[in-house]
Design a protein around this motif. Structure first.
Motif, PDB file in Angstrom:
ATOM      1  N   UNK A  51      19.924  -1.783   1.430  1.00  0.00           N
ATOM      2  CA  UNK A  51      18.393  -2.529   1.352  1.00  0.00           C
ATOM      3  C   UNK A  51      17.469  -1.814   2.083  1.00  0.00           C
ATOM      4  N   UNK A  52      17.797  -1.320   3.437  1.00  0.00           N
ATOM      5  CA  UNK A  52      17.034  -0.943   4.013  1.00  0.00           C
ATOM      6  C   UNK A  52      15.865   0.608   3.880  1.00  0.00           C
ATOM      7  N   UNK A  53      17.207   1.382   3.407  1.00  0.00           N
ATOM      8  CA  UNK A  53      16.078   2.808   3.169  1.00  0.00           C
ATOM      9  C   UNK A  53      15.831   2.769   1.710  1.00  0.00           C
ATOM     10  N   UNK A  54      15.965   1.979   1.077  1.00  0.00           N
ATOM     11  CA  UNK A  54      15.182   1.409   0.017  1.00  0.00           C
ATOM     12  C   UNK A  54      13.698   0.479  -0.019  1.00  0.00           C
ATOM     13  N   UNK A  55      13.545   0.067   0.825  1.00  0.00           N
ATOM     14  CA  UNK A  55      12.623  -0.309   1.229  1.00  0.00           C
ATOM     15  C   UNK A  55      11.917   0.366   2.094  1.00  0.00           C
ATOM     16  N   UNK A  56      12.128   0.792   2.974  1.00  0.00           N
ATOM     17  CA  UNK A  56      11.433   1.901   3.491  1.00  0.00           C
ATOM     18  C   UNK A  56      11.207   3.024   2.528  1.00  0.00           C
ATOM     19  N   UNK A  57      12.391   3.873   1.585  1.00  0.00           N
ATOM     20  CA  UNK A  57      11.529   4.419   0.618  1.00  0.00           C
ATOM     21  C   UNK A  57      10.050   3.606  -0.436  1.00  0.00           C
ATOM     22  N   UNK A  58      10.447   2.751  -0.313  1.00  0.00           N
ATOM     23  CA  UNK A  58       9.323   2.035  -1.122  1.00  0.00           C
ATOM     24  C   UNK A  58       7.752   1.880  -0.497  1.00  0.00           C
ATOM     25  N   UNK A  61       6.326   5.496  -0.368  1.00  0.00           N
ATOM     26  CA  UNK A  61       5.766   5.687  -2.192  1.00  0.00           C
ATOM     27  C   UNK A  61       4.656   5.117  -2.026  1.00  0.00           C
ATOM     28  N   UNK A  62       4.065   3.837  -1.416  1.00  0.00           N
ATOM     29  CA  UNK A  62       3.189   3.326  -1.254  1.00  0.00           C
ATOM     30  C   UNK A  62       2.108   4.228  -0.212  1.00  0.00           C
ATOM     31  N   UNK A  63       2.981   4.274   1.007  1.00  0.00           N
ATOM     32  CA  UNK A  63       1.495   4.180   1.460  1.00  0.00           C
ATOM     33  C   UNK A  63       1.338   6.661   0.994  1.00  0.00           C
ATOM     34  N   UNK A  64       1.828   6.889   0.251  1.00  0.00           N
ATOM     35  CA  UNK A  64       1.802   8.410  -0.342  1.00  0.00           C
ATOM     36  C   UNK A  64       0.607   8.047  -1.458  1.00  0.00           C
ATOM     37  N   UNK A  65       0.768   6.983  -2.274  1.00  0.00           N
ATOM     38  CA  UNK A  65       0.113   6.747  -2.915  1.00  0.00           C
ATOM     39  C   UNK A  65      -1.393   6.079  -2.352  1.00  0.00           C
ATOM     40  N   UNK A  66      -1.666   5.362  -0.998  1.00  0.00           N
ATOM     41  CA  UNK A  66      -2.954   4.856  -0.920  1.00  0.00           C
ATOM     42  C   UNK A  66      -3.465   6.044  -0.076  1.00  0.00           C
ATOM     43  N   UNK A  67      -2.808   7.382   0.007  1.00  0.00           N
ATOM     44  CA  UNK A  67      -3.503   8.310   0.904  1.00  0.00           C
ATOM     45  C   UNK A  67      -4.391   9.382   0.068  1.00  0.00           C
ATOM     46  N   UNK A  68      -2.927   9.547  -1.263  1.00  0.00           N
ATOM     47  CA  UNK A  68      -3.785  10.387  -2.698  1.00  0.00           C
ATOM     48  C   UNK A  68      -5.003   9.469  -2.760  1.00  0.00           C
ATOM     49  N   UNK A  69      -4.711   8.401  -2.254  1.00  0.00           N
ATOM     50  CA  UNK A  69      -6.260   7.701  -3.339  1.00  0.00           C
ATOM     51  C   UNK A  69      -7.402   8.270  -2.194  1.00  0.00           C
ATOM     52  N   UNK A  70      -7.065   7.236  -0.938  1.00  0.00           N
ATOM     53  CA  UNK A  70      -8.093   8.195  -0.402  1.00  0.00           C
ATOM     54  C   UNK A  70      -8.677   9.629   0.257  1.00  0.00           C
ATOM     55  N   UNK A  71      -7.481  10.366  -0.436  1.00  0.00           N
ATOM     56  CA  UNK A  71      -7.802  11.927  -0.485  1.00  0.00           C
ATOM     57  C   UNK A  71      -8.861  12.354  -1.356  1.00  0.00           C
TER      58      UNK A  71
END
Length: 113
Positions: A51-58, A61-71
């Protein structure tokens, strides 16, 4: 440094550590053994880890999506400012009469000398 150690080691932490050391000492002193099921250990260790690894992965992924949006938005602003059509002199006169700040001219015709 000492204050950070005090923040980590509280009364509860010291009590639990003392109880664990005492239980280990008594078990070795009186030769106490127990048959502990391995599946219980597996469940107690593996599930929280998964569950810890799954939460970190989520979160990643959300941070990468937001970074892509900003970029993407940054590139859109860059290309809009770079390729914006230069207004004709009449438009400049209208802008000069209503908005005399240099920031307006930079925002409208960015990238042009």
């Amino acid at each position: 440094m000492l204050s950070s150690i005090r923040a980590i080691i509280t009364l509860k932490t010291a009590l639990v550590t003392a109880l664990a050391v005492l239980a280990t000492y008594l078990a070795t002193r009186y030769d106490l053994t127990a048959d502990f099921p391995l599946t219980l250990v597996g469940i107690a260790v593996v599930f929280p880890l998964v569950f810890s690894i799954s939460g970190a992965h989520k979160r990643r992924e959300e941070a990468i999506g937001q970074y892509g949006s900003i970029k993407g938005h940054g590139r859109a602003i860059y290309f809009a400012a770079r390729d914006w059509m230069e207004p004709d002199p009449e438009t400049w006169r209208e802008l000069g009469s209503c908005c005399s700040s240099s920031w307006t001219r930079v925002a409208i015709c960015s990238g042009r000398p």
